[in-house]
Design a protein around this motif. Structure first.
Motif, PDB file in Angstrom:
ATOM      1  N   LEU A  22       0.839  -1.202   0.000  1.00  0.00           N
ATOM      2  CA  LEU A  22       0.000   0.000   0.000  1.00  0.00           C
ATOM      3  C   LEU A  22       0.873   1.251   0.000  1.00  0.00           C
ATOM      4  O   LEU A  22       0.580   2.225  -0.714  1.00  0.00           O
ATOM      5  CB  LEU A  22      -0.921  -0.004   1.213  1.00  0.00           C
ATOM      6  N   LEU A  23       1.946   1.225   0.792  1.00  0.00           N
ATOM      7  CA  LEU A  23       2.852   2.369   0.822  1.00  0.00           C
ATOM      8  C   LEU A  23       3.517   2.561  -0.540  1.00  0.00           C
ATOM      9  O   LEU A  23       3.685   3.694  -1.005  1.00  0.00           O
ATOM     10  CB  LEU A  23       3.917   2.164   1.895  1.00  0.00           C
ATOM     11  N   ALA A  24       3.873   1.468  -1.184  1.00  0.00           N
ATOM     12  CA  ALA A  24       4.495   1.560  -2.502  1.00  0.00           C
ATOM     13  C   ALA A  24       3.524   2.186  -3.505  1.00  0.00           C
ATOM     14  O   ALA A  24       3.912   3.024  -4.334  1.00  0.00           O
ATOM     15  CB  ALA A  24       4.934   0.177  -2.985  1.00  0.00           C
ATOM     16  N   SER A  25       2.258   1.799  -3.403  1.00  0.00           N
ATOM     17  CA  SER A  25       1.248   2.366  -4.306  1.00  0.00           C
ATOM     18  C   SER A  25       1.068   3.855  -4.038  1.00  0.00           C
ATOM     19  O   SER A  25       0.926   4.657  -4.971  1.00  0.00           O
ATOM     20  CB  SER A  25      -0.086   1.638  -4.122  1.00  0.00           C
ATOM     21  N   ALA A  26       1.084   4.229  -2.758  1.00  0.00           N
ATOM     22  CA  ALA A  26       0.936   5.640  -2.411  1.00  0.00           C
ATOM     23  C   ALA A  26       2.128   6.448  -2.917  1.00  0.00           C
ATOM     24  O   ALA A  26       1.960   7.555  -3.438  1.00  0.00           O
ATOM     25  CB  ALA A  26       0.796   5.791  -0.897  1.00  0.00           C
ATOM     26  N   ARG A  27       3.333   5.883  -2.766  1.00  0.00           N
ATOM     27  CA  ARG A  27       4.522   6.578  -3.282  1.00  0.00           C
ATOM     28  C   ARG A  27       4.447   6.745  -4.791  1.00  0.00           C
ATOM     29  O   ARG A  27       4.973   7.699  -5.353  1.00  0.00           O
ATOM     30  CB  ARG A  27       5.792   5.803  -2.919  1.00  0.00           C
ATOM     31  N   GLY A  28       3.771   5.798  -5.440  1.00  0.00           N
ATOM     32  CA  GLY A  28       3.618   5.875  -6.883  1.00  0.00           C
ATOM     33  C   GLY A  28       2.523   6.830  -7.323  1.00  0.00           C
ATOM     34  O   GLY A  28       2.274   6.981  -8.510  1.00  0.00           O
ATOM     35  N   GLY A  29       1.859   7.449  -6.345  1.00  0.00           N
ATOM     36  CA  GLY A  29       0.843   8.454  -6.664  1.00  0.00           C
ATOM     37  C   GLY A  29      -0.544   7.897  -6.911  1.00  0.00           C
ATOM     38  O   GLY A  29      -1.400   8.613  -7.451  1.00  0.00           O
ATOM     39  N   GLU A  30      -0.794   6.655  -6.521  1.00  0.00           N
ATOM     40  CA  GLU A  30      -2.118   6.080  -6.755  1.00  0.00           C
ATOM     41  C   GLU A  30      -3.150   6.686  -5.793  1.00  0.00           C
ATOM     42  O   GLU A  30      -3.002   6.600  -4.580  1.00  0.00           O
ATOM     43  CB  GLU A  30      -2.066   4.556  -6.583  1.00  0.00           C
ATOM     44  N   ARG A  31      -4.179   7.240  -6.350  1.00  0.00           N
ATOM     45  CA  ARG A  31      -5.205   7.925  -5.555  1.00  0.00           C
ATOM     46  C   ARG A  31      -5.895   6.974  -4.571  1.00  0.00           C
ATOM     47  O   ARG A  31      -6.157   7.344  -3.422  1.00  0.00           O
ATOM     48  CB  ARG A  31      -6.241   8.548  -6.502  1.00  0.00           C
TER      49      ARG A  31
END
Length: 203
Positions: A22-31
């Motif tokens: 989830l953190l990786a997705s957030a770092r990738g800018g996923e809303r």
């Protein structure tokens, strides 16, 4: 380090395990990832801000909501800076941002002469525990609301969030003695207020 007789800190509402994916997705800018983090931490951040800033009056709730928004905006902007070094949990990093945001508003009140602390009596270090968890939550909330916000924030950071006096002093830009005195005075005042409620109930 707390003195041996000090009460053990309560489990913080921030202790939420966040998956690395989830953190990786957030770092990738996923809303969607950001929205998930917001939902998970919305309540603990708001509650912490409210405990530090006030007893739940309209203005306090508005300020707590502002702290929530400012905290999450900073988290989203800076999430790339969090790498979990040395095993530090994400919630601890986020909590630090929330505490800083709330205390920044408290310091602003102090600069404008809107906030005072308990300073009308000599103090001795007080290691008595906070009111028991079984105490009536509504009574405890009303009693806390009668304390100055600065004093209440020291009580909350020490007993509920587990900060040391040294950490509280640094956060509030005060001395360690100030933190200790507010804990002692605030704890005595809080227990006195709860005793008054108990006596009036049984009168």
């Amino acid at each position: 380090m707390h003195a041996p007789a000090a009460p053990a800190p309560l489990r913080t509402g921030f202790a939420i395990d966040v998956p690395d994916s989830l953190l990786a997705s957030a770092r990738g800018g996923e809303r969607a990832a950001f929205e998930q983090l917001y939902r998970w931490f919305e309540r603990p951040v708001y509650t912490l801000a409210l405990r530090i800033l006030g007893g739940g009056h309209g203005g306090d709730r508005d300020e707590a909501a502002d702290v929530l928004q400012d905290t999450m905006l900073k988290v989203f902007r800076r999430i790339g800076d969090f790498h979990g070094s040395q095993g530090a949990p994400f919630w601890g990093w986020l909590r630090q941002i929330a505490v800083n945001e709330a205390l920044m508003r408290l310091r602003s009140r102090r600069r404008h002469g809107l906030e005072v602390a308990l300073d009308d009596e000599p103090w001795l270090e007080d290691h008595a525990p906070p009111p028991p968890a079984a105490a009536d939550a509504a009574q405890l909330q009303r009693a806390l609301a009668q304390l100055p916000a600065t004093t209440r924030s020291v009580l909350w950071l020490y007993h509920a969030e587990g900060y040391t006096h040294e950490e509280i002093a640094a956060l509030m830009q005060r001395s360690t003695s100030f933190s200790k005195s507010q804990l002692a005075r605030g704890g005595r005042r809080l227990r006195g207020l709860l005793d008054e409620v108990k006596e009036s109930t049984h009168a």
